[in-house]
Design an enzyme around this catalytic site. Structure first.
Site, PDB file in Angstrom:
ATOM      1  N   LYS A  53       0.847  -1.209   0.000  1.00 44.35           N
ATOM      2  CA  LYS A  53       0.000   0.000   0.000  1.00 44.35           C
ATOM      3  C   LYS A  53       0.880   1.256   0.000  1.00 44.35           C
ATOM      4  CE  LYS A  53      -3.818  -2.356   2.308  1.00 44.35           C
ATOM      5  NZ  LYS A  53      -4.501  -2.671   3.570  1.00 44.35           N
ATOM      6  N   GLN A  97      -4.374  -1.745   9.966  1.00 40.46           N
ATOM      7  CA  GLN A  97      -4.325  -3.038   9.287  1.00 40.46           C
ATOM      8  C   GLN A  97      -4.882  -4.127  10.203  1.00 40.46           C
ATOM      9  OE1 GLN A  97      -3.510  -3.392   6.049  1.00 40.46           O
ATOM     10  NE2 GLN A  97      -3.840  -5.593   6.089  1.00 40.46           N
ATOM     11  N   ASP A 120     -10.603   3.035   4.577  1.00 40.16           N
ATOM     12  CA  ASP A 120     -10.945   1.612   4.421  1.00 40.16           C
ATOM     13  C   ASP A 120     -12.460   1.427   4.285  1.00 40.16           C
ATOM     14  OD1 ASP A 120      -9.058  -0.394   4.198  1.00 40.16           O
ATOM     15  OD2 ASP A 120      -8.570  -0.398   6.339  1.00 40.16           O
TER      16      ASP A 120
HETATM   17  N1  GUN Z   1      -6.745  -6.914   6.332  1.00 35.48           N
HETATM   18  C1  GUN Z   1      -7.109  -7.579   5.204  1.00 35.48           C
HETATM   19  N2  GUN Z   1      -7.694  -6.742   4.334  1.00 35.48           N
HETATM   20  C2  GUN Z   1      -7.677  -5.519   4.900  1.00 35.48           C
HETATM   21  C3  GUN Z   1      -8.134  -4.243   4.469  1.00 35.48           C
HETATM   22  O1  GUN Z   1      -8.676  -4.036   3.383  1.00 35.48           O
HETATM   23  N3  GUN Z   1      -7.923  -3.222   5.346  1.00 35.48           N
HETATM   24  C4  GUN Z   1      -7.341  -3.409   6.550  1.00 35.48           C
HETATM   25  N4  GUN Z   1      -7.207  -2.356   7.346  1.00 35.48           N
HETATM   26  N5  GUN Z   1      -6.921  -4.570   6.979  1.00 35.48           N
HETATM   27  C5  GUN Z   1      -7.078  -5.626   6.153  1.00 35.48           C
END
Ligand code: GUN
Length: 295
Positions: A53, A97, A120
């Protein structure tokens, strides 16, 4: 007409679009978008996701920060870090995350995020806004699927859409999105899950089938209506001693068997996966532009 929905190709074009828009926005005096990520502990998969990311942020011209915490962080300490990001005007959007250590409440953490910075799209306020067809940050995977349908020129209005899987991050939101009065959207949506009866029969009536149940190659030809559009959200490592890595990446759909029957299908890998990161970048740009909560 191309049968394969190439997520890699579509995401590449969208990344270029975001890059260009960011440049223009900054050139006109706008704030350079800044995404922050809180990473708790040292789960390998989470590290990889956060790293990619951050790498993509650089590529489109955003600023980025990672806030690392040990897995022993208390819930209270983590909530304080969130509050700091909530009130820091330099941070346009941030993510925590997931998954989190067991002693930390995921719901408390998500609810602590300022919805205006929740890129998110996990905060109940954003999910509620999405359901009401108001501007909101859409969660990454549903947003990715949505853009895939749009960019592939798929007509969704009036179609029977069957979604398999009711997770909070994929099945449930994509079923809401495609039932909304929007384009893509205006589908007649059936949301199937582990307690659904006659799954095969329901799926075999789907014009658009979205497989997000999390079982490798579960969807076989018996589930498919001829000419259907199939979106495969699954991603699994399946042991295969004859392949160089000892495993193959498979989706929820038995691709080789299903592909001859469909009019369009997204592959795994190279389908929904690459689209998800685009969604996060797009949301971060929208956050910097203050386009979602524009009041
Ligand atoms: N863990 C797996 N997918 C995601 C996501 O899209 N966002 C976040 N914050 N954690 C994740």
């Amino acid at each position: 007409m191309e049968k394969l929905i190439d997520g890699k190709l579509i995401s590449k074009a969208l990344i270029e679009e975001i890059s260009r828009e960011t440049k223009e926005f900054v050139a006109k005096g706008g704030k350079k978008p800044h995404l922050a990520a809180i990473l708790v502990g040292n789960d390998g998969a989470s590290e990889t996701y956060v790293n990619s990311k951050i790498k993509m942020c650089l590529e489109v011209g955003f600023d980025s920060s990672v806030i690392r915490c040990t897995s022993t962080i208390t819930e209270e300490q983590l909530l304080k870090k969130i509050e700091k990001l909530n009130t820091n005007p330099d941070i346009d959007g941030f993510i925590v995350q997931l998954p989190l250590p067991r002693h930390v409440s995921e719901l408390k953490v998500i609810e602590a995020i300022n919805p205006q910075k929740d890129v998110d799209g996990f905060h109940p306020a954003n999910i509620g806004r999405m359901a009401l067809n108001l501007p909101s940050y859409l969660p990454a995977t549903p947003f990715g699927i949505y853009q895939m349908l749009e960019k592939s020129g798929i007509e969704t209005e009036g179609k029977n859409c069957v979604v398999i899987g009711r997770s909070h991050i994929v099945g449930s939101p994509i079923s809401i999105l495609l039932a909304r009065n929007s384009n893509p959207g205006n589908c007649t949506v059936t949301l199937c899950h582990s307690k659904t009866q006659n799954l095969k029969e329901i799926c075999s009536r789907a014009d658009i089938l979205i497989a997000a149940l999390g079982k490798p190659e579960f969807i076989t030809k018996e589930y498919i209506k001829k000419g259907a559009i199939v979106i495969d959200v699954g991603i699994h490592r399946v042991q295969d001693s004859s392949s160089p890595k000892g495993y193959l990446i498979k989706g929820d759909v038995k691709f080789d068997e299903v592909e001859p029957l469909v009019s369009k299908i997204s592959p795994v890998p190279g389908g929904v996966g690459p689209m998800t990161i685009v969604a996060l970048l797009k949301n971060t740009l929208l956050a910097a532009q203050k386009k979602v909560y524009a009041y």
